[in-house]
Design an enzyme around this catalytic site. Structure first.
Site, PDB file in Angstrom:
ATOM      1  N   HIS A 139      12.124 134.949 -91.787  1.00  0.00           N
ATOM      2  CA  HIS A 139      10.992 135.865 -91.574  1.00  0.00           C
ATOM      3  C   HIS A 139      10.167 135.476 -90.347  1.00  0.00           C
ATOM      4  O   HIS A 139       9.427 136.296 -89.800  1.00  0.00           O
ATOM      5  CB  HIS A 139      10.102 135.892 -92.817  1.00  0.00           C
ATOM      6  CG  HIS A 139       9.488 137.228 -93.084  1.00  0.00           C
ATOM      7  ND1 HIS A 139       8.854 137.976 -92.106  1.00  0.00           N
ATOM      8  CD2 HIS A 139       9.401 137.972 -94.225  1.00  0.00           C
ATOM      9  CE1 HIS A 139       8.418 139.103 -92.635  1.00  0.00           C
ATOM     10  NE2 HIS A 139       8.736 139.129 -93.916  1.00  0.00           N
ATOM     11  N   SER A 140      10.291 134.247 -89.881  1.00  0.00           N
ATOM     12  CA  SER A 140       9.535 133.829 -88.697  1.00  0.00           C
ATOM     13  C   SER A 140      10.016 134.540 -87.438  1.00  0.00           C
ATOM     14  O   SER A 140       9.301 134.573 -86.434  1.00  0.00           O
ATOM     15  CB  SER A 140       9.651 132.312 -88.505  1.00  0.00           C
ATOM     16  OG  SER A 140      10.994 131.907 -88.348  1.00  0.00           O
TER      17      SER A 140
END
Length: 493
Positions: A139-140
């Site tokens: 998700h980063s």
């Protein structure tokens, strides 16, 4: 092997997704209408995704500084051609897919390589597709809306292989309109009118932030069959199940009730969870030979959802396509700029009018549109991260997830059938995992062509009958649609 040069700084939101207790991933199951050619997919990735700087960089931590450093990508490390039995029947194939996705989530991605991978299940013919592709992305690398835009920028219309997909344009929120009226008004009446609109905006924001702070400190949702277990829940492997709903039914309710699709989906969620809890508590009472009114008990439950709001505009699909084709270094603030919002989901008696669910959902969403909660939580998290460090910031967010029941999101997809590297897609079913799932339930809705796909990620030690929960959502939409149809009858006479 690095390409050299210092990379882009990691955004605060992306840093939090690497905090202790977080390893937050996006995982998407994509059904394909034809057999997958791995070599065609790899060449397509070389021409598109690898030109995006975030997908050809590694995360480097040097003291308190985190950066995305460019690197050389070895596609063999990121494209996995999965071995599957070629002649599985449909029920077994669908079950195999669920098991496969759950097993993929047990192993973290190697931080020494770009944080994404694609699994090609080329021989897995399910009840919905001829083959399956499973995307796993940390998700980063970006938020859900940005990643969906990126997927669509690498796709084309099936009817026109040279044309980019068409995505519905979202209307501006009332909050933005209020701000523009206040800044652009020249008459006293316009100024007073805008000021009158700002008063509830500020009040709603204050109330929401107080409730947010109380949730961080002690305000916890009721213990229900949907609430995650306390200690050790992070170690449980989530179960991922999806179900297709009729998008035309969702649009019918939207038009009949004069609301948005998001209002309808939140109402269907509220109705589906009500049906699930009524059945679960009713079975427990029957087993215990108790005859108390469990509907009355359910009305007193506190059940809330956390929703992540994107607080910055995304780059257009055409811009992303141009960037990947021309190897541009433009980033348009790529990353995670997400504000956290807490939304109550009151449980209503099953005997009441089904339209009450969507009515309540619309009222709640309209109120949230007149609040700056998402912007305030984003900038507060950024401030805490810079002043107190990542451990304190992640602990605060962990408390919010732990004290609420579920996560909810809705992502808009293309309006027509699309193909990715020449492979026509049957459906797109995204989800997330890795946040502290003392929240045992994550619900995502994804529109695609004439489908609305419901994706449920659930802790099987808490919610063992995920398919029954999907049935509850499907039946709830039907009942709401039928009620909306009847509601139109007096106007047609």
């Amino acid at each position: 092997m690095g390409k050299g040069g210092e990379g882009e700084a990691v955004s605060p939101g992306s840093r939090i997704f690497h905090a202790p207790g977080f390893e937050y991933y996006v995982i998407a199951v994509i059904g394909v209408k034809t057999r997958i050619d791995p070599q065609v997919v790899k060449q397509g990735l070389i021409n598109t995704l690898l030109n995006h700087p975030r997908f050809s960089s590694i995360l480097v931590k040097e003291g308190r500084k985190w950066r995305w450093n460019p690197t050389t990508v070895n596609l063999e490390d990121h494209v996995i051609v999965a071995e599957t039995e070629p002649h599985l029947d449909f029920p077994e194939a669908d079950r195999f897919l669920e098991d496969y996705v759950s097993n993929v989530t047990k192993t973290p991605l190697d931080i020494s390589k770009p944080l994404w991978e694609i699994h090609l299940l080329i021989n897995l013919r399910t009840s919905e597709s001829e083959a399956v592709c499973v995307l796993r992305i940390h998700h980063s690398l970006g938020d859900g809306a940005s990643l969906m835009s990126l997927l669509l920028a690498a796709s084309r219309k099936t009817s026109d292989p040279l044309a980019l997909p068409t995505v519905p344009v979202l209307s501006k929120t009332t909050t933005t309109s209020d701000h523009r009226r206040l800044s652009g008004g020249c008459s006293l009446w316009r100024f007073l009118s805008a000021l009158w609109g700002i008063v509830p905006l500020l009040w709603n924001t204050l109330v929401d932030l107080v409730m947010f702070a109380l949730t961080v400190l002690f305000l916890r949702d009721s213990d229900t069959p949907l609430k995650g277990a306390p200690a050790g829940a992070e170690l449980h492997t989530m179960r991922f199940v999806h179900r297709h709903l009729c998008l035309d039914d969702v649009k019918f309710v939207k038009t009949a009730m004069k609301m948005t699709i998001n209002d309808v989906l939140l109402g269907v969620t509220q109705a589906g969870l009500t049906r699930y809890l009524n059945r679960t508590y009713g079975a427990a009472e029957e087993y215990g030979k108790q005859r108390s009114n469990h509907s009355h008990k359910l009305s007193k439950l506190r059940l809330r959802a956390t929703i992540m709001f994107n607080v910055r505009p995304n780059a257009g699909i055409q811009e992303l396509a141009d960037m990947m084709r021309e190897k541009s270094k433009a980033r348009w603030g790529w990353g995670n700029r997400l504000g956290l919002v807490i939304v109550p989901l009151p449980i209503i008696s099953q005997d009441d009018d089904p339209l009450q669910y969507v009515g309540q959902a619309k009222a709640m969403i309209d109120r949230k549109k007149h609040s700056l909660e998402s912007f305030c939580t984003f900038y507060c998290a950024k401030l805490v991260l810079n002043l107190l460090g990542i451990k304190v910031a992640s602990a605060i967010i962990r408390r919010v997830f732990s004290n609420t029941t579920m996560a909810f999101s809705n992502v808009v997809g293309p309006m027509e059938e699309i193909s990715c590297f020449g492979h026509p897609l049957a459906y797109i079913a995204p989800s997330t995992y890795g946040h502290p799932h003392l929240q045992a339930l994550t619900i995502h809705f994804q529109s695609y062509y004439n489908k609305m796909t419901l994706s449920i990620a659930a802790d099987p030690t808490v919610i063992s009958d995920v398919h029954l929960l999907c049935d509850d959502f499907q039946l709830s939409l039907k009942l709401i649609r039928d009620a909306a149809d009847k509601n139109l009858v007096p106007h047609a006479v």
